[in-house]
Design a protein around this motif. Structure first.
Motif, PDB file in Angstrom:
ATOM      1  N   ASP A   1       6.999  13.693   1.246  1.00  0.00           N
ATOM      2  CA  ASP A   1       8.205  12.857   1.172  1.00  0.00           C
ATOM      3  C   ASP A   1       7.994  11.526   1.886  1.00  0.00           C
ATOM      4  OD1 ASP A   1       8.592  13.229   3.939  1.00  0.00           O
ATOM      5  OD2 ASP A   1       9.972  14.902   3.645  1.00  0.00           O
ATOM      6  N   LEU A   2       8.982  10.646   1.795  1.00  0.00           N
ATOM      7  CA  LEU A   2       8.844   9.283   2.302  1.00  0.00           C
ATOM      8  C   LEU A   2       8.554   9.252   3.796  1.00  0.00           C
ATOM      9  CD1 LEU A   2       9.042   6.208   1.917  1.00  0.00           C
ATOM     10  CD2 LEU A   2      11.514   6.418   2.249  1.00  0.00           C
ATOM     11  N   THR A   3       9.256  10.055   4.579  1.00  0.00           N
ATOM     12  CA  THR A   3       9.048  10.065   6.032  1.00  0.00           C
ATOM     13  C   THR A   3       7.616  10.443   6.374  1.00  0.00           C
ATOM     14  OG1 THR A   3      11.364  10.660   6.390  1.00  0.00           O
ATOM     15  CG2 THR A   3       9.842  11.037   8.210  1.00  0.00           C
ATOM     16  N   GLU A   4       7.096  11.477   5.702  1.00  0.00           N
ATOM     17  CA  GLU A   4       5.724  11.912   5.954  1.00  0.00           C
ATOM     18  C   GLU A   4       4.722  10.856   5.487  1.00  0.00           C
ATOM     19  OE1 GLU A   4       6.021  16.751   5.553  1.00  0.00           O
ATOM     20  OE2 GLU A   4       6.107  15.547   3.716  1.00  0.00           O
TER      21      GLU A   4
ATOM     22  N   THR B   1       0.830  -1.205   0.000  1.00  0.00           N
ATOM     23  CA  THR B   1       0.000   0.000   0.000  1.00  0.00           C
ATOM     24  C   THR B   1       0.864   1.255   0.000  1.00  0.00           C
ATOM     25  OG1 THR B   1      -1.705  -1.201   1.237  1.00  0.00           O
ATOM     26  CG2 THR B   1      -1.884   1.193   1.193  1.00  0.00           C
ATOM     27  N   GLN B   2       1.975   1.213   0.742  1.00  0.00           N
ATOM     28  CA  GLN B   2       2.881   2.361   0.764  1.00  0.00           C
ATOM     29  C   GLN B   2       3.401   2.659  -0.643  1.00  0.00           C
ATOM     30  OE1 GLN B   2       6.424   2.875   0.316  1.00  0.00           O
ATOM     31  NE2 GLN B   2       5.994   5.019   0.765  1.00  0.00           N
ATOM     32  N   GLU B   3       3.779   1.613  -1.360  1.00  0.00           N
ATOM     33  CA  GLU B   3       4.296   1.810  -2.716  1.00  0.00           C
ATOM     34  C   GLU B   3       3.217   2.370  -3.638  1.00  0.00           C
ATOM     35  OE1 GLU B   3       7.219   1.541  -4.038  1.00  0.00           O
ATOM     36  OE2 GLU B   3       8.379   0.554  -2.483  1.00  0.00           O
ATOM     37  N   LEU B   4       2.009   1.884  -3.502  1.00  0.00           N
ATOM     38  CA  LEU B   4       0.929   2.313  -4.393  1.00  0.00           C
ATOM     39  C   LEU B   4       0.485   3.746  -4.112  1.00  0.00           C
ATOM     40  CD1 LEU B   4      -1.089  -1.017  -4.402  1.00  0.00           C
ATOM     41  CD2 LEU B   4       0.001   0.021  -6.405  1.00  0.00           C
ATOM     42  N   THR B   5       0.352   4.103  -2.839  1.00  0.00           N
ATOM     43  CA  THR B   5      -0.061   5.474  -2.510  1.00  0.00           C
ATOM     44  C   THR B   5       1.033   6.484  -2.832  1.00  0.00           C
ATOM     45  OG1 THR B   5       0.641   5.079  -0.219  1.00  0.00           O
ATOM     46  CG2 THR B   5      -1.707   4.837  -0.701  1.00  0.00           C
ATOM     47  N   ALA B   6       2.280   6.007  -2.964  1.00  0.00           N
ATOM     48  CA  ALA B   6       3.385   6.917  -3.279  1.00  0.00           C
ATOM     49  C   ALA B   6       3.152   7.634  -4.602  1.00  0.00           C
ATOM     50  CB  ALA B   6       4.704   6.151  -3.321  1.00  0.00           C
ATOM     51  N   VAL B   7       2.452   7.004  -5.549  1.00  0.00           N
ATOM     52  CA  VAL B   7       2.206   7.632  -6.847  1.00  0.00           C
ATOM     53  C   VAL B   7       1.449   8.947  -6.663  1.00  0.00           C
ATOM     54  CG1 VAL B   7       1.097   7.370  -9.101  1.00  0.00           C
ATOM     55  CG2 VAL B   7       2.179   5.399  -8.009  1.00  0.00           C
ATOM     56  N   ALA B   8       0.370   8.907  -5.864  1.00  0.00           N
ATOM     57  CA  ALA B   8      -0.433  10.112  -5.640  1.00  0.00           C
ATOM     58  C   ALA B   8       0.221  11.057  -4.643  1.00  0.00           C
ATOM     59  CB  ALA B   8      -1.829   9.717  -5.146  1.00  0.00           C
ATOM     60  N   LEU B   9       0.853  10.524  -3.598  1.00  0.00           N
ATOM     61  CA  LEU B   9       1.423  11.378  -2.559  1.00  0.00           C
ATOM     62  C   LEU B   9       2.692  12.079  -3.026  1.00  0.00           C
ATOM     63  CD1 LEU B   9       0.848   9.124   0.588  1.00  0.00           C
ATOM     64  CD2 LEU B   9      -0.450  11.155  -0.122  1.00  0.00           C
ATOM     65  N   GLN B  10       3.455  11.444  -3.900  1.00  0.00           N
ATOM     66  CA  GLN B  10       4.659  12.092  -4.427  1.00  0.00           C
ATOM     67  C   GLN B  10       4.281  13.309  -5.252  1.00  0.00           C
ATOM     68  OE1 GLN B  10       7.796   9.413  -5.868  1.00  0.00           O
ATOM     69  NE2 GLN B  10       8.150  10.824  -7.570  1.00  0.00           N
ATOM     70  N   ARG B  11       3.172  13.214  -5.999  1.00  0.00           N
ATOM     71  CA  ARG B  11       2.702  14.389  -6.750  1.00  0.00           C
ATOM     72  C   ARG B  11       2.281  15.514  -5.826  1.00  0.00           C
ATOM     73  NH1 ARG B  11      -1.713  14.198  -9.100  1.00  0.00           N
ATOM     74  NH2 ARG B  11      -2.501  12.134  -8.597  1.00  0.00           N
ATOM     75  N   ARG B  12       1.895  15.182  -4.598  1.00  0.00           N
ATOM     76  CA  ARG B  12       1.506  16.181  -3.605  1.00  0.00           C
ATOM     77  C   ARG B  12       2.689  16.654  -2.769  1.00  0.00           C
ATOM     78  NH1 ARG B  12      -2.814  13.191  -4.993  1.00  0.00           N
ATOM     79  NH2 ARG B  12      -4.896  14.127  -4.758  1.00  0.00           N
ATOM     80  N   LYS B  13       3.895  16.269  -3.204  1.00  0.00           N
ATOM     81  CA  LYS B  13       5.139  16.675  -2.546  1.00  0.00           C
ATOM     82  C   LYS B  13       5.211  16.209  -1.097  1.00  0.00           C
ATOM     83  CE  LYS B  13       5.924  20.704  -5.518  1.00  0.00           C
ATOM     84  NZ  LYS B  13       4.799  20.450  -6.446  1.00  0.00           N
TER      85      LYS B  13
END
Length: 278
Positions: free
Chosen positions: A192-195, A178-190
């Motif tokens: 970062d990994l820790t957050e 789930t972390q890997e999958l949500t990273a697609v949308a969350l990375q666009r929202r700037k």
């Protein structure tokens, strides 16, 4: 339990979204097909070589009487293949997302656009996005590897190794998937990994409700390929709602008085649970 069911509803909502938008389903299948070929070859090679590997690692058992040598090596062979399968499930998503970064970025943006509101853009060149995605995936996979080694060691414990450990393995796999999958949308929202990790830790049951059924489905050959586009869509829907709740202003800063009472089952710092799509 409410969050577990909510996570599963996000997964179903994502699959419904891509089936309603058939062009995006076909678009999102391409990276998964490439990854499938690569992983199928690796697992077939592991299947053929696992016996030789366990025989090489247990020379002390050469002189044991039958059937003990066969039982030991058969058990170890199953563990090695199980660990390989565990790592394949986790790394499949990371590798597929890396291969399909432009595909899944576009799919995630389209989900945001179809749901209304702002469509975040990272504003970064493709090479930079690929670098950030690869760097974060390596960090996450480092954590997964540590859990994998621990679970592999616990697999030798009688009874526990055959019951509790597999269940924990699916939970760990589901969480990081789930972390890997949500990273697609969350990375666009700037974010970062820790957050991202802190955000998902605050809603563990929601994350497990999304990820564990997906991991179980990914064990079936070919299913992972066909579920990946919907998984990215569902993760985007979940990320939207998690960020909306996380960014809500405090009660005293909101116009019209205090906010609605916080759900007692929601973690501290988050208001009512995000809506689960039906």
């Amino acid at each position: 339990m409410r969050d577990l069911a909510g996570g599963f509803r996000y997964l179903l909502a994502g699959q419904r979204w891509v089936f309603r938008h058939g062009r995006w389903l076909g678009f999102g299948l391409l990276p998964g097909l490439v990854s499938l070929v690569l992983y199928a070859g690796a697992l077939i090679g592991l299947g053929y070589g696992a016996d030789d590997l366990t025989a090489w690692a247990t020379p002390f058992a050469d002189d044991w009487s039958t059937p003990w040598t066969g039982l030991l090596r058969g058990f170890l062979t199953a563990l090695v293949f199980g660990l390989g399968l565990f790592l394949a499930v986790i790394t499949f998503t990371a590798v597929t997302l890396l291969i399909g970064q432009p595909f899944y970025e576009s799919l995630s943006e389209q989900v945001d656009r179809s749901e209304g509101g702002e469509v975040p853009q990272s504003g970064l060149p493709l090479w930079r996005e690929l670098w950030i995605s690869a760097r974060d995936s390596v960090k996450v996979l480092g954590r997964v590897l540590l859990y994998g080694i621990l679970l592999f060691a616990l697999g030798f414990v009688p009874v526990v190794g055959q019951t509790v450990v597999p269940a924990l393995g699916f939970c760990v796999s589901g969480y990081f998937l789930t972390q890997e999958l949500t990273a697609v949308a969350l990375q666009r929202r700037k974010v970062d990994l820790t957050e991202r990790l802190a955000l998902l830790r605050s809603r563990r049951m929601l994350v497990l409700g999304f990820g564990v059924p997906l991991v179980l489905a990914f064990v079936v050959p070919l299913v992972a390929v066909f579920l990946m586009p919907g998984a990215v869509a569902g993760a985007t829907l979940m990320a939207r709602d998690l960020m909306a709740v996380d960014e809500a202003p405090p009660a005293e800063a909101r116009p019209g008085g205090p906010a609605a009472p916080q759900d007692p089952s929601a973690p501290a710092g988050f208001g009512p649970p995000p809506p689960a799509y039906s």
